[in-house]
Design a protein around this motif. Structure first.
Motif, PDB file in Angstrom:
ATOM      1  N   GLN A   9       1.031  -1.209  -0.058  1.00 15.78           N
ATOM      2  CA  GLN A   9      -0.097   0.144  -0.214  1.00 15.78           C
ATOM      3  C   GLN A   9       0.831   1.280  -0.155  1.00 15.78           C
ATOM      4  O   GLN A   9       0.639   2.239  -0.700  1.00 15.78           O
ATOM      5  N   GLU A  12       2.258   1.733  -3.279  1.00 15.16           N
ATOM      6  CA  GLU A  12       1.485   2.216  -4.391  1.00 15.16           C
ATOM      7  C   GLU A  12       1.187   3.732  -4.284  1.00 15.16           C
ATOM      8  O   GLU A  12       1.003   4.478  -5.166  1.00 15.16           O
ATOM      9  N   ALA A  13       1.002   3.962  -3.036  1.00 16.05           N
ATOM     10  CA  ALA A  13       0.780   5.354  -2.692  1.00 16.05           C
ATOM     11  C   ALA A  13       2.072   6.361  -3.044  1.00 16.05           C
ATOM     12  O   ALA A  13       1.773   7.512  -3.694  1.00 16.05           O
ATOM     13  N   LYS A  16       1.795   6.550  -6.895  1.00 11.65           N
ATOM     14  CA  LYS A  16       0.873   7.679  -7.159  1.00 11.65           C
ATOM     15  C   LYS A  16       1.040   8.893  -7.060  1.00 11.65           C
ATOM     16  O   LYS A  16       0.758   9.958  -7.882  1.00 11.65           O
ATOM     17  N   ASP A  17       1.797   9.266  -5.830  1.00 15.60           N
ATOM     18  CA  ASP A  17       2.157  10.521  -5.708  1.00 15.60           C
ATOM     19  C   ASP A  17       3.303  10.966  -6.679  1.00 15.60           C
ATOM     20  O   ASP A  17       3.352  12.086  -7.204  1.00 15.60           O
ATOM     21  N   LEU A  19       3.924   9.732  -9.855  1.00  6.57           N
ATOM     22  CA  LEU A  19       3.030  10.110 -11.171  1.00  6.57           C
ATOM     23  C   LEU A  19       2.528  11.511 -10.964  1.00  6.57           C
ATOM     24  O   LEU A  19       2.509  12.167 -12.126  1.00  6.57           O
ATOM     25  N   TYR A  20       1.634  11.781 -10.087  1.00  9.85           N
ATOM     26  CA  TYR A  20       1.039  13.019  -9.790  1.00  9.85           C
ATOM     27  C   TYR A  20       2.010  14.164 -10.144  1.00  9.85           C
ATOM     28  O   TYR A  20       1.573  15.229 -10.911  1.00  9.85           O
ATOM     29  N   ARG A  23       3.190  14.552 -13.646  1.00  2.74           N
ATOM     30  CA  ARG A  23       2.156  15.107 -14.436  1.00  2.74           C
ATOM     31  C   ARG A  23       1.940  16.745 -14.045  1.00  2.74           C
ATOM     32  O   ARG A  23       1.963  17.512 -15.013  1.00  2.74           O
ATOM     33  N   LYS A 115      -6.499  16.869 -10.267  1.00  3.37           N
ATOM     34  CA  LYS A 115      -5.956  15.834  -9.346  1.00  3.37           C
ATOM     35  C   LYS A 115      -6.529  14.585  -9.427  1.00  3.37           C
ATOM     36  O   LYS A 115      -5.786  13.503  -9.551  1.00  3.37           O
ATOM     37  N   ASP A 116      -7.715  14.538  -9.363  1.00  2.00           N
ATOM     38  CA  ASP A 116      -8.351  13.173  -9.386  1.00  2.00           C
ATOM     39  C   ASP A 116      -8.758  12.407 -10.800  1.00  2.00           C
ATOM     40  O   ASP A 116      -9.197  11.383 -10.789  1.00  2.00           O
TER      41      ASP A 116
END
Length: 118
Positions: A9, A12-13, A16-17, A19-20, A23, A115-116
């Motif tokens: 987890q 994955e977090a 995700k951070d 990748l954000y 971006r 963001k989402d």
């Protein structure tokens, strides 16, 4: 939760951070290129210029993960017209008989709203 599940987890977090953040940097670079007057906002004129530049347009579509229609909808919904901005600052009504208003979109508002997405 087992320690391996918790580690997954956390991984994955972090992914995700990461990748954000990538971006956001990519979008900021694109917006800086679109923003001809370095105002920190994209005007209707600058937006139309971006739409005519197929390379820049496709790059923005890819970076946002939006369709062409959705991208344009984001601009229309999030951008505010300059008379509205001035009126809010001065508490004055827009001039009577104004034709098409020049809209402006703040980069950070756009990026935060995405963001989402995707």
């Amino acid at each position: 939760i087992s320690s391996s599940a918790k580690a997954n987890q956390e991984d994955e977090a972090k992914l995700k951070d990461d990748l954000y953040n990538h971006r956001v940097r990519r979008l900021q670079a694109l917006f800086h290129e679109i923003d001809q007057d370095d105002s920190g906002q994209i005007s209707t004129t600058e937006w139309r210029g971006m739409l005519e530049d197929r390379g820049l347009h496709n790059e923005l579509l890819d970076a946002t993960g939006l369709s062409e229609r959705d991208l344009d909808d984001y601009f229309e919904c999030l951008a505010s017209d300059s008379h509205h901005q001035i009126a809010q600052a001065k508490r004055a009504p827009p001039p009577p008989g104004s034709l098409e208003m020049e809209k402006k979109l703040d980069y950070n508002t756009f990026i935060e709203t995405l963001k989402d997405e995707g």
